[in-house]
Structure formats: C-alpha cells, structure tokens
Design a protein around this motif. Structure first.
Motif, PDB file in Angstrom:
ATOM      1  N   GLY A  87      -6.572   8.840  -8.408  1.00 35.57           N
ATOM      2  CA  GLY A  87      -7.597   7.824  -8.219  1.00 35.57           C
ATOM      3  C   GLY A  87      -7.147   6.616  -7.435  1.00 35.57           C
ATOM      4  N   ARG A  88      -5.949   6.673  -6.851  1.00 31.05           N
ATOM      5  CA  ARG A  88      -5.433   5.557  -6.059  1.00 31.05           C
ATOM      6  C   ARG A  88      -5.247   5.993  -4.610  1.00 31.05           C
ATOM      7  NH1 ARG A  88      -3.659   1.418  -9.418  1.00 31.05           N
ATOM      8  NH2 ARG A  88      -2.457   0.415  -7.747  1.00 31.05           N
ATOM      9  N   VAL A  89      -5.266   5.019  -3.726  1.00 31.43           N
ATOM     10  CA  VAL A  89      -5.072   5.253  -2.302  1.00 31.43           C
ATOM     11  C   VAL A  89      -3.729   4.655  -1.900  1.00 31.43           C
ATOM     12  CG1 VAL A  89      -5.943   4.767   0.025  1.00 31.43           C
ATOM     13  CG2 VAL A  89      -7.550   5.222  -1.835  1.00 31.43           C
ATOM     14  N   TYR A  90      -2.916   5.468  -1.212  1.00 34.94           N
ATOM     15  CA  TYR A  90      -1.611   5.021  -0.734  1.00 34.94           C
ATOM     16  C   TYR A  90      -1.546   5.208   0.779  1.00 34.94           C
ATOM     17  CZ  TYR A  90      -0.112   5.378  -5.618  1.00 34.94           C
ATOM     18  OH  TYR A  90       0.007   5.226  -6.980  1.00 34.94           O
ATOM     19  N   VAL A  91      -0.732   4.395   1.410  1.00 32.46           N
ATOM     20  CA  VAL A  91      -0.448   4.540   2.829  1.00 32.46           C
ATOM     21  C   VAL A  91       0.892   5.239   2.966  1.00 32.46           C
ATOM     22  CG1 VAL A  91       0.219   3.281   4.897  1.00 32.46           C
ATOM     23  CG2 VAL A  91      -1.853   2.637   3.675  1.00 32.46           C
ATOM     24  N   ALA A  92       0.939   6.279   3.778  1.00 34.86           N
ATOM     25  CA  ALA A  92       2.184   7.016   3.989  1.00 34.86           C
ATOM     26  C   ALA A  92       2.849   6.525   5.273  1.00 34.86           C
ATOM     27  CB  ALA A  92       1.899   8.506   4.025  1.00 34.86           C
ATOM     28  N   ARG A  93       2.982   7.384   6.241  1.00 38.96           N
ATOM     29  CA  ARG A  93       3.703   6.990   7.452  1.00 38.96           C
ATOM     30  C   ARG A  93       2.760   6.425   8.508  1.00 38.96           C
ATOM     31  NH1 ARG A  93       3.683  10.466  11.880  1.00 38.96           N
ATOM     32  NH2 ARG A  93       2.408  12.349  11.587  1.00 38.96           N
ATOM     33  N   GLU A  94       3.339   5.637   9.393  1.00 37.42           N
ATOM     34  CA  GLU A  94       2.596   5.067  10.511  1.00 37.42           C
ATOM     35  C   GLU A  94       2.520   6.070  11.648  1.00 37.42           C
ATOM     36  OE1 GLU A  94       2.744   1.200  13.567  1.00 37.42           O
ATOM     37  OE2 GLU A  94       4.326   1.516  12.067  1.00 37.42           O
ATOM     38  N   ILE A  95       1.352   6.162  12.261  1.00 34.09           N
ATOM     39  CA  ILE A  95       1.160   7.002  13.437  1.00 34.09           C
ATOM     40  C   ILE A  95       1.035   6.074  14.632  1.00 34.09           C
ATOM     41  CG2 ILE A  95      -0.267   8.774  14.522  1.00 34.09           C
ATOM     42  CD1 ILE A  95      -1.356   9.402  11.706  1.00 34.09           C
TER      43      ILE A  95
ATOM     44  N   LEU B  68       0.809  -1.218   0.000  1.00 33.77           N
ATOM     45  CA  LEU B  68       0.000   0.000   0.000  1.00 33.77           C
ATOM     46  C   LEU B  68       0.841   1.266   0.000  1.00 33.77           C
ATOM     47  CD1 LEU B  68      -2.703  -1.173   2.563  1.00 33.77           C
ATOM     48  CD2 LEU B  68      -2.886  -1.111   0.069  1.00 33.77           C
ATOM     49  N   ARG B  69       2.083   1.145   0.330  1.00 37.50           N
ATOM     50  CA  ARG B  69       2.966   2.322   0.314  1.00 37.50           C
ATOM     51  C   ARG B  69       3.540   2.554  -1.082  1.00 37.50           C
ATOM     52  NH1 ARG B  69       5.962   5.624   3.726  1.00 37.50           N
ATOM     53  NH2 ARG B  69       8.014   6.221   2.955  1.00 37.50           N
ATOM     54  N   GLU B  70       3.995   1.485  -1.714  1.00 37.44           N
ATOM     55  CA  GLU B  70       4.652   1.625  -3.011  1.00 37.44           C
ATOM     56  C   GLU B  70       3.669   1.579  -4.176  1.00 37.44           C
ATOM     57  OE1 GLU B  70       7.763   2.410  -3.205  1.00 37.44           O
ATOM     58  OE2 GLU B  70       8.043   2.254  -1.037  1.00 37.44           O
ATOM     59  N   GLN B  71       2.682   0.671  -4.103  1.00 38.06           N
ATOM     60  CA  GLN B  71       1.780   0.464  -5.232  1.00 38.06           C
ATOM     61  C   GLN B  71       0.427   1.148  -5.037  1.00 38.06           C
ATOM     62  OE1 GLN B  71       1.535  -3.762  -5.162  1.00 38.06           O
ATOM     63  NE2 GLN B  71       3.490  -4.082  -6.214  1.00 38.06           N
ATOM     64  N   GLY B  72      -0.049   1.154  -3.797  1.00 37.18           N
ATOM     65  CA  GLY B  72      -1.382   1.657  -3.537  1.00 37.18           C
ATOM     66  C   GLY B  72      -2.436   0.774  -4.189  1.00 37.18           C
TER      67      GLY B  72
ATOM     68  N   LEU C 123      -9.971  -3.763   2.912  1.00 32.36           N
ATOM     69  CA  LEU C 123      -8.976  -4.364   2.039  1.00 32.36           C
ATOM     70  C   LEU C 123      -7.687  -4.530   2.830  1.00 32.36           C
ATOM     71  CD1 LEU C 123      -8.305  -3.544  -1.666  1.00 32.36           C
ATOM     72  CD2 LEU C 123      -6.384  -3.661  -0.078  1.00 32.36           C
ATOM     73  N   LEU C 124      -7.110  -5.719   2.769  1.00 32.75           N
ATOM     74  CA  LEU C 124      -5.875  -6.016   3.506  1.00 32.75           C
ATOM     75  C   LEU C 124      -4.670  -5.846   2.593  1.00 32.75           C
ATOM     76  CD1 LEU C 124      -4.429  -7.092   6.047  1.00 32.75           C
ATOM     77  CD2 LEU C 124      -4.784  -9.407   5.139  1.00 32.75           C
ATOM     78  N   GLY C 125      -3.695  -5.111   3.078  1.00 26.51           N
ATOM     79  CA  GLY C 125      -2.429  -4.964   2.380  1.00 26.51           C
ATOM     80  C   GLY C 125      -1.310  -4.850   3.387  1.00 26.51           C
ATOM     81  N   HIS C 126      -0.223  -4.204   2.987  1.00 22.57           N
ATOM     82  CA  HIS C 126       0.894  -4.052   3.921  1.00 22.57           C
ATOM     83  C   HIS C 126       1.713  -2.830   3.547  1.00 22.57           C
ATOM     84  CE1 HIS C 126       3.813  -5.689   0.948  1.00 22.57           C
ATOM     85  NE2 HIS C 126       2.788  -6.455   0.588  1.00 22.57           N
TER      86      HIS C 126
END
Length: 538
Positions: free
Chosen positions: A107-115, A14-18, A30-33
């Motif tokens: 149009g894509r969702v990405y995960v950035a940093r962890e809180i 989810l960080r690199e590809q979204g 949706l499960l990712g990493h």
C-alpha cells in the motif's frame, strides 16, 4: 539558463520510506526526494509517476505548479512536462526532466532508480509521426530566423524523428539564445554569460542542424522553393518556416545628433547597453513599454539614474488596465526611477534629451523602446498574403504551399478570441515553432495555445495569459497595491486575458480555463473605457 539549479530537499525520502498511496490524491502531486535529488510524485487515476521536481527552464518548483491530466505545468513560466515520460511537451522548457521507476509495496509507493532523460532534441523511443520513410516528410527544411520560433522548430523536427537536412539561417551573429534575459537579469548583471545560449555550440552539429549565423535571406522564390542569401548563394528547401521576427522602431535620424541612442532587441544590443552603462551616471529611456521598463529596472540595478519618457499618462494602461498601471509605476517610483509622462522626445544632442515640452534631461546615453515592426519584406517580396503580418491558417501555413510562419511575423486565427491576432511573446513564438515543425511532418495540428508572457521588474514578476486588445470591464481579486492580485480583462462578460502578480498558481489555473473556454468568475469589477489597442510585449 542554468541546468544545475535544484530545489531544496523537502518531504519524505521516497526511496527509503516511501509514502502511502492514499496520501496522493487522484490529480494531485507530492514532493519528496531520493538519492539527494528532489522528486515529484503525480497521480492520474490508478497510475503514479515520478519525475524530477525542478523545471529545466529556469529551475521553477514543479510541485507548486498545476497537474492537468498527465501534464504538470511550471508555475514560473508555464513550461509543460509529461509526468509519464518526463518530456518537455510545451515551451519554454526545451529539455526533459528525469524519470524515476516506481515500486508499490504494502500500500506504499517507493521510488527506485532514476532513468536519465533523453536530450531534448533526441527522438523519443517511439517517434510519434515523422521518420525518414514517411511520405509526408519534406525532403529538407529551411528555417529563416534563429530566434524563439526558428530554434524551437529545428529541435522539434529532430524530436519527432525527422532525419532530413535542416538549415537554419539567422541574421543574428549569435547562435540561438535566451532573448527574454537580455532585458532582464542579464542586462541587470544578475545572469552570467553561460546562461544565455539555449544550447552549447556542439549541439547543432551533433543533431545535424546546419546553423548559418550572420546571414540574411534576401529573396524567397516560393514557386521553386529556393532561398537567395545576401552573399549570392542559394538554398533549396522542401518545407520552409518564416520566423523573421521584428525590428525596433527607430527614432528619425534628425532627432538624435549627440549622445548614443541605443535599442534593445538582440544580445549584441544588450551588450552595447551594458558597455554604455559602465561609464555612465544617467540614462533616458524612451517608452514605458515592458521592454522600456525592464531596461529601466535593469539599469537601476546597475546604479544608474534612470529617467523614463513616454507619451501616455500611465505606464502599461493599454495592456494591463489602470490599476496595474499605477502599481507598476509605484514599483518603479520606489526604486528611484523618474517618470516624465505625457511627454515625447523633441531631440537628442551632445549632452542630453530635449522634450517636446522644452524640458531638458541631461544624460550620458538614451535607450529607445518605442515599439517594433514585424520583418515582412521577404514575405511581401515572395507574394505571400499579408494582413498586418504574414497571414497563416490554423495550421500556421501561409498562402504558399510548403511555407509556414511563426513568431512575431505570423497573424493567425485565435480560437479563444475569435479574431486573427499577431502577438510578440517569446513563449508564443516557441510554441508556434514547435507546432509548425510537427505540421511540416504531416500532423495537421491546429495551433490553439493560449498566449502567455511574463515580465520582470526588480523582484516582481507579472504573468499574463490570454489576449485582450480591448475590454469593457476589469475584475480584480486581491490587493493590487500589495502586489498580490488577479486581474481579469473582460469584454461583454467574457474573460479575454488574466494578469496575476504574486499568484503563479492562479495564472496556471486561468490558462487552463481559457484553453477550455470556461467562464471565470470572481473579483470586483472596475469600470474602464475600452482602450483602442493592447501592445504585445515579451
């Protein structure tokens, strides 16, 4: 419990590809990493959230749970987490999960940093109700009992921003611990010692919770808001939670004059059974309750020959119905447990147990699981209203101002069954402790949670939501004998409780339906005579 359990990394990075926003349905997950950690995406309307994907209770996979609004429910033991904040909003989980920042691009969702999450007892950035300046906050809080309700209440007070003194007084010598495990994996030898405490020792000092273990409250003066302990010391309080729990029903002294007769309620009890099992070959378990059968399963795991003696003709029929009762018996039969049903113990001597029928069972020790009684003496002595438990209203208030009750001692008006009930479930006790804590701070929150418990037998988990003391119909979906089923207990066409085996998602859906008082259909009815009472095991 372990904090470092982690689900395997699956799904997209989810960080690199979204992922395309369209791949996440409204109300879906949706499960990712990201950065080597499992991450769960959840969508509610136009909002998308990212949280840690592993339940902080026993490590359950949240992606296999149920999203209700902005709350995800764990499939294993029904813990709840806010997908917006990561907060553990409902027991049995006490610790939050991590949050992750979300970015949207093309149009894509990405995960950035962890809180990183706040500690479970640290107030949220905007404490919801209580502050030291709040006129409704009590000057101090006393908690009698260090079990599920008491410990959950103490933590919730701090989470809500309460800054006054908290004193938790427990007759148990141990700090708050994971009591369901003392009859399950810990007793079986599968859970290490470090899983058992709910919190590390320094937690209570850091959060200014005065913990008095090994102390018993001998008198409650509700008029003057004062407690007297067994050592003669007194403690004043502004608000009080009675969470005194229950004690095992014990065999009459004249029935046991030989081999040890042990009981299971506390961590010390579990350790005593483990010690007895170390040099034993055969044990007799008196009682085919959930506790009795969990003990049987755990001691089989330790290699002991186990004999279960119980007066009923079918285990757990009064709680689960005959079909699941037969399933549970067959499960234990397959693991080598010997049942002596329709029997009671006539006496315990130096070499074993004599049944009322005259039958002899040679044994090295006995574990008696023949029920519990709520600890009401303190409430009775204080003149509180008693109704087969400490009577409380919908806010868990007793008949004395400023005194609340939760857990095994409390009998409350259940909005789902329309009856006053008292149940002995770990999760119910925790959730009541949390509600009572908020109400001490002026929330006026009705306790309306649907009761839930789980029971573990070898590698099989049984989940139960709702409360059915009697029923006239059992509706079954699936294969009971194959351990893949949903069983609804109904009265007058209304579903009162749902039991599932191998169907965790169905258990969550049933819980949500019962909360909304929605009718549930499906399943094949099985005729049943109404049992007079259903026990309330943990």
């Amino acid at each position: 419990m372990s904090d470092d359990q982690q689900a395997p990394l699956t799904g997209p990075d989810l960080r690199e590809q979204g992922v395309p926003l369209a791949d996440i349905a409204d109300g879906g997950m949706l499960l990712g990493h990201a950065l080597g950690k499992p991450v769960l995406l959840a969508r509610h309307g136009d909002d998308v959230f990212a949280i840690g994907a592993t339940c902080t209770h026993y490590g359950g996979p949240l992606a296999e749970g149920l999203l209700v609004g902005e709350t995800v429910r764990c499939p294993w033991h029904h813990a709840c987490f806010s997908v917006r904040t990561g907060e553990a909003t409902c027991a049995p989980a006490l610790r939050p999960v991590a949050r992750w920042e979300i970015e949207r691009r093309d149009g894509r969702v990405y995960v950035a940093r962890e809180i990183e999450p706040l500690d479970g007892a640290t107030p949220a950035p905007a404490a919801r109700r209580a502050t030291t300046a709040s006129s409704s906050a009590p000057s101090s809080v006393g908690i009698i009992g260090g079990g599920a309700a008491g410990s959950a209440a103490a933590e919730m007070l701090r989470r809500e921003g309460y800054d006054g003194p908290i004193t938790m007084i427990s007759a148990d010598d141990a700090p708050p611990y994971d009591r369901p495990n003392v009859s399950k994996d810990y007793l079986a030898g599968n859970a290490p010692e470090e899983w058992i405490p709910l919190r590390p020792p320094e937690f209570y000092a850091e959060h200014r919770i005065e913990l008095l273990t090994g102390h018993r409250v001998t008198a409650l003066d509700a008029a003057h808001r004062r407690l007297t302990l067994g050592d003669g010391t007194t403690h004043d309080y502004g608000a009080l939670l009675l969470a005194t729990g229950a004690d095992p029903v014990r065999l009459p002294a004249h029935l046991h004059t030989g081999i040890p007769v042990l009981y299971l309620r506390t961590l010390a009890d579990s350790r005593a059974i483990i010690a007895a099992a170390a040099g034993a070959k055969r044990v007799v378990v008196l009682g085919a309750s959930f506790i009795g059968l969990e003990v049987a399963a755990s001691l089989r795991a330790r290699g002991l020959e186990v004999h279960v003696v119980a007066p009923e003709s079918r285990p757990l029929e009064r709680v689960l119905g005959p079909e699941l009762g037969d399933y549970v018996r067959a499960l234990h039969d397959a693991h080598g447990v010997t049942f002596h049903l329709g029997r009671t113990a006539g006496g315990v001597d130096a070499t074993g147990v004599t049944l009322g029928s005259g039958e002899r069972i040679e044994a090295d020790f006995v574990v008696a699981g023949i029920g519990v009684r709520p600890n009401l003496a303190l409430a009775e002595g204080a003149g509180l209203l008693i109704d087969r438990g400490v009577a409380v209203n919908e806010y868990l208030e007793t008949s004395a101002p400023g005194v609340y009750a939760a857990g095994d001692v409390a009998r409350w008006p259940d909005p789902h069954s329309g009856e006053r009930i008292r149940v002995e479930h770990w999760v119910v006790a925790q959730r009541q402790g949390q509600t009572a804590a908020r109400n001490m701070l002026g929330a006026r929150e009705r306790y309306a949670a649907v009761p839930f418990f789980w029971s573990q037998h070898y590698d099989v988990a049984i989940n139960y939501v709702g409360h059915a003391e009697r029923w006239d119909e059992v509706a079954i979906t699936g294969d009971v004998r194959g351990g893949d089923c949903t069983v609804a207990l109904r009265s007058g066409g209304k579903t009162l409780a749902v039991v599932t085996v191998g169907r965790e998602r169905a258990s969550l859906e049933a819980e949500a339906s019962l909360e909304r008082d929605e009718p549930m259909s499906g399943g094949s009815p099985a005729s049943l005579s109404s049992p007079p009472h259903a026990a309330s095991p943990k």
